[in-house]
Design a protein around this motif. Structure first.
Motif, short mmCIF file in Angstrom:
data_model
loop_
_atom_site.label_atom_id
_atom_site.label_comp_id
_atom_site.label_asym_id
_atom_site.label_seq_id
_atom_site.Cartn_x
_atom_site.Cartn_y
_atom_site.Cartn_z
N SER A 135 -18.56 -26.57 117.86
CA SER A 135 -17.48 -26.78 116.91
C SER A 135 -16.19 -26.19 117.46
O SER A 135 -16.17 -25.07 117.96
N TYR A 136 -15.13 -26.97 117.37
CA TYR A 136 -13.80 -26.48 117.75
C TYR A 136 -12.94 -26.15 116.53
O TYR A 136 -11.78 -25.80 116.69
N GLY A 137 -13.51 -26.29 115.33
CA GLY A 137 -12.70 -25.97 114.16
C GLY A 137 -11.41 -26.76 114.18
O GLY A 137 -11.41 -27.97 114.41
N LYS A 138 -10.29 -26.08 113.97
CA LYS A 138 -8.99 -26.77 114.01
C LYS A 138 -8.25 -26.54 115.31
O LYS A 138 -7.04 -26.74 115.39
N GLU A 139 -8.99 -26.12 116.35
CA GLU A 139 -8.33 -25.73 117.61
C GLU A 139 -7.93 -26.90 118.49
O GLU A 139 -7.14 -26.72 119.41
N GLY A 181 -6.95 -25.50 106.62
CA GLY A 181 -8.06 -24.62 106.28
C GLY A 181 -7.96 -23.38 107.14
O GLY A 181 -7.24 -23.37 108.15
N THR A 182 -8.68 -22.36 106.75
CA THR A 182 -8.63 -21.13 107.55
C THR A 182 -9.47 -21.32 108.82
O THR A 182 -10.38 -22.13 108.86
N ARG A 183 -9.14 -20.53 109.82
CA ARG A 183 -9.71 -20.74 111.15
C ARG A 183 -11.24 -20.62 111.15
O ARG A 183 -11.95 -21.48 111.69
N GLU A 184 -11.76 -19.57 110.53
CA GLU A 184 -13.20 -19.33 110.57
C GLU A 184 -13.94 -20.42 109.81
O GLU A 184 -14.96 -20.93 110.27
N TYR A 185 -13.45 -20.73 108.62
CA TYR A 185 -14.12 -21.75 107.81
C TYR A 185 -14.16 -23.08 108.56
O TYR A 185 -15.16 -23.80 108.53
N ILE A 242 -14.27 -23.59 111.73
CA ILE A 242 -15.31 -23.60 112.78
C ILE A 242 -16.66 -23.93 112.14
O ILE A 242 -17.42 -24.76 112.64
N ALA A 243 -16.94 -23.30 111.01
CA ALA A 243 -18.21 -23.57 110.32
C ALA A 243 -18.28 -25.01 109.83
O ALA A 243 -19.32 -25.66 109.91
N LEU A 244 -17.15 -25.53 109.35
CA LEU A 244 -17.10 -26.91 108.87
C LEU A 244 -17.30 -27.89 110.03
O LEU A 244 -18.05 -28.88 109.91
#
Lengths: 440, 180
Positions: B147-151, B113-117, B119-121
């Motif tokens: 949220s760490y998103g995909k980090e 997924g994209t980075r910003e999305y 984080i929101a997810l």
């Protein structure tokens, strides 16, 4: 302008002849980056003459000019061994016949001198088949540290005069430098020349940093940092590398910032509870206002160059799609309708196109579409491409590509809006989240 | 991974304050989660239960391993599965019985997924856990989300087996009082 592909304008008759050894030219030297696909235009670029104190620097500057021009995919440098004439003095008259004989369409001559710590570069551009100089000779000067910028300025002039487009070589990119394995990746902000030279680090790797964005004048960078324990937007002055967290941000987390076209404010998204919306902030007063509302994820906002509209992504339809609304908010219009999901839209500095990331059938793409959503064109395909950013002239897109698997890493690439000329941008470590700054 | 270092410091402090018996470190010590609440209960612990270990119901190790500190999510979803709800029921119970602990709920996404999305997810996932714990009686001022998103993936392959473990919300507890 409809297709955004490459052609030679005014040289239609010349097109079939380009591959021939000798050709007569019917019009002025001109590449129009709009239609059709062409062979790179052959150019002669003899080593710039040392006019005193330059030594090897003359050759290095010439090489950077050559790399800039050939790196566009629009030009091909004729090998020196093919030259009939040699250029030993900047002032000598040009033997057009000698350059025509090797089918050089353009000839670039230059000279470099160094004195008192200052580098001076001058150049001339010739339309070989017309037998005339294209534009006036110019001279640039800088401190010795700035020699690459001088080369970029020469190349920008040449590119600009032949294509009629603005240049983009004398520009910088801010990005996230990445090192370490995927489950312990260290990230820090870095800045570099557009071609990967002169990398300078702006933060240490103590906190996660994401998605830096240049201010319109290139003097500041806004980015997301976890330094406070939550994602928050910080602003950094490029000159003295001082940064601070922006005050009074809405929500529990804030991220995805982007400057307003006048540089005085920013758009960002903020999360409260499960909901992410888009906000605007005035930097000097710290005042914020919500631009979207509702339970969907609304993020990745980007202004049109005139500041009148905002493109963003939202999953209000059930999946990530692109929408445009007026800068003050209001009912948005959906513009993406193809299969898959669309995110990270960025408005072209020319205003004509929107670049985006598309996710479909297990692949990621960087693509462009017109602002009404028509003429969608995918420029790349890979396991994971994302984060497009526009060159200052709106003709090239830089983005990040992550490779698959446990050893996967991210690096930067550029591609033309036509989808041609995909190539990596060299960086010392992994790299992601590029933001291309203005022409300096 | 700042919570790990905090947990280590916390563990070390409590250990020093209680006693120096190396046996206090149970099997859970390997991931830096030993010590903690076992300190106070140590003297009165029943035979066979090593205070501070995963067998000590008042220990962070017990919370992390026996109750389970994380729940997993389907692709692009933030709804709690029945299995996740069972885990969270246990978390809520533990947090109510161990009122001296605060929790940060970390939301994460897989790399698709994209980075910003993402984080929101991740924020949606963390929020789903937070709301559930509150609905089960945990005081809101003891809970925080990030949220760490995909980090911050814990599994690094690019296959569903790894993605399934990365799509998670982790309840990270720390010793402290609400409002402090």
């Amino acid at each position: 302008m409809r297709r955004l592909l490459l052609t030679l304008l005014g040289l239609a008759a010349l097109l079939p002849v380009l591959a021939a050894p000798v050709a007569a030219q019917d019009g002025p030297l001109r590449i129009d980056i709009t239609e059709g696909v062409i062979e790179p235009v052959p150019i002669a670029l003899p080593a710039f003459v040392d006019e005193g104190g330059a030594g090897e620097l003359a050759q290095r500057i010439t090489q950077v000019v050559a790399d800039d021009l050939t790196g566009t995919g629009l030009f091909r440098r004729i090998p020196r061994e093919a030259f009939i004439s040699s250029v030993t003095s900047f002032a000598s008259p040009v033997q057009y016949a000698d350059w025509r004989a090797i089918n050089a369409q353009a000839l670039i001559t230059g000279a470099v001198s160094v004195s008192g710590g200052r580098v001076s570069v001058k150049f001339r551009l010739y339309d070989v088949f017309a037998g005339t100089e294209l534009g006036e000779g110019m001279q640039f000067a800088a401190g010795e540290d700035g020699w690459r910028r001088l080369a970029h300025k020469v190349a920008d002039q040449v590119y600009s005069r032949i294509t009629g487009e603005g240049g983009y070589f004398d520009s910088r990119v801010v990005f996230v430098s990445e090192s370490g394995p995927k489950d312990a990746r260290a990230k820090r902000l870095a800045i570099m020349d557009y071609d990967g030279a002169n990398v300078q680090y702006l933060t240490d790797s103590g906190s996660i940093v994401l998605a830096p964005r240049f201010s319109p004048d290139g003097g500041r960078v806004i980015y997301t940092s976890y330094a406070t324990g939550s994602p928050r937007i910080h602003v950094l002055n490029v000159g003295d590398v001082q940064s601070r967290v922006l005050p009074a941000q809405s929500g529990d987390m804030s991220f995805a910032p982007r400057f307003t076209p006048n540089g005085q404010g920013l758009l960002y998204s903020a999360t409260s509870g499960s909901n992410t919306d888009i906000y605007r902030m005035d930097i000097s007063s710290g005042q914020t206002s919500a631009i979207t509302s509702g339970p969907a994820i609304e993020t990745a906002p980007s202004y049109s160059p005139d500041g009148s509209r905002i493109v963003f992504e939202s999953d209000r339809s059930g999946s990530q799609q692109l929408y445009i609304m007026s800068a003050g908010g209001g009912e948005p219009t959906r513009i993406s309708f193809g299969p898959g999901r669309y995110g990270t839209p960025v408005w072209s500095p020319r205003g004509d196109l929107i670049a985006f990331t598309k996710q479909n059938a297990g692949r990621f793409h960087i693509g462009v579409m017109r602002t009404d959503g028509s003429e969608e064109r995918l420029l790349t395909a890979s396991f994971l491409d994302e984060s497009p950013t526009w060159a200052p002239n709106g003709r090239v897109i830089m983005f990040a590509r992550e490779t698959q698997g446990a050893q996967g890493s991210s690096s930067l690439y550029t591609v033309d809006v036509s989808g041609r000329n995909l190539k990596p941008v060299p960086t010392p470590d992994g790299a992601s989240d590029p933001s291309w700054g203005p022409l300096q | 991974m700042t919570h790990f270092s905090k947990a280590l410091v916390l563990g070390a402090v409590l250990l020093a304050a209680a006693c120096t018996n190396p046996d206090r470190f149970g099997p859970g010590g390997a991931d830096g989660m030993a010590g903690g609440a076992g300190a106070g209960a140590g003297a009165g612990a029943a035979g066979g239960v090593i205070p501070g270990s995963a067998n000590d119901p008042a220990s962070p190790a017990y919370f992390n391993q026996t109750v389970g500190d994380r729940v997993l999510f389907a692709v692009d979803q933030s709804t709690l599965s029945p299995q996740a709800q069972t885990t969270l029921d246990g978390q809520a119970q533990w947090l109510q019985q161990n009122a001296d602990y605060l929790a940060v709920i970390e939301g994460h996404a897989d790399e698709q997924g994209t980075r910003e999305y993402n984080i929101a997810l991740g924020a949606r996932r963390a929020n789903a856990v937070q709301e559930y714990l509150i609905s089960r009686g945990v005081a809101p001022n003891r809970l925080r989300t990030v949220s760490y998103g995909k980090e911050r993936p814990i599994e690094i392959c690019s296959e569903e087996s790894c993605y399934a473990k990365n799509r998670r919300a982790v309840t990270v507890i720390s010793f402290g009082s609400a409002g402090v």
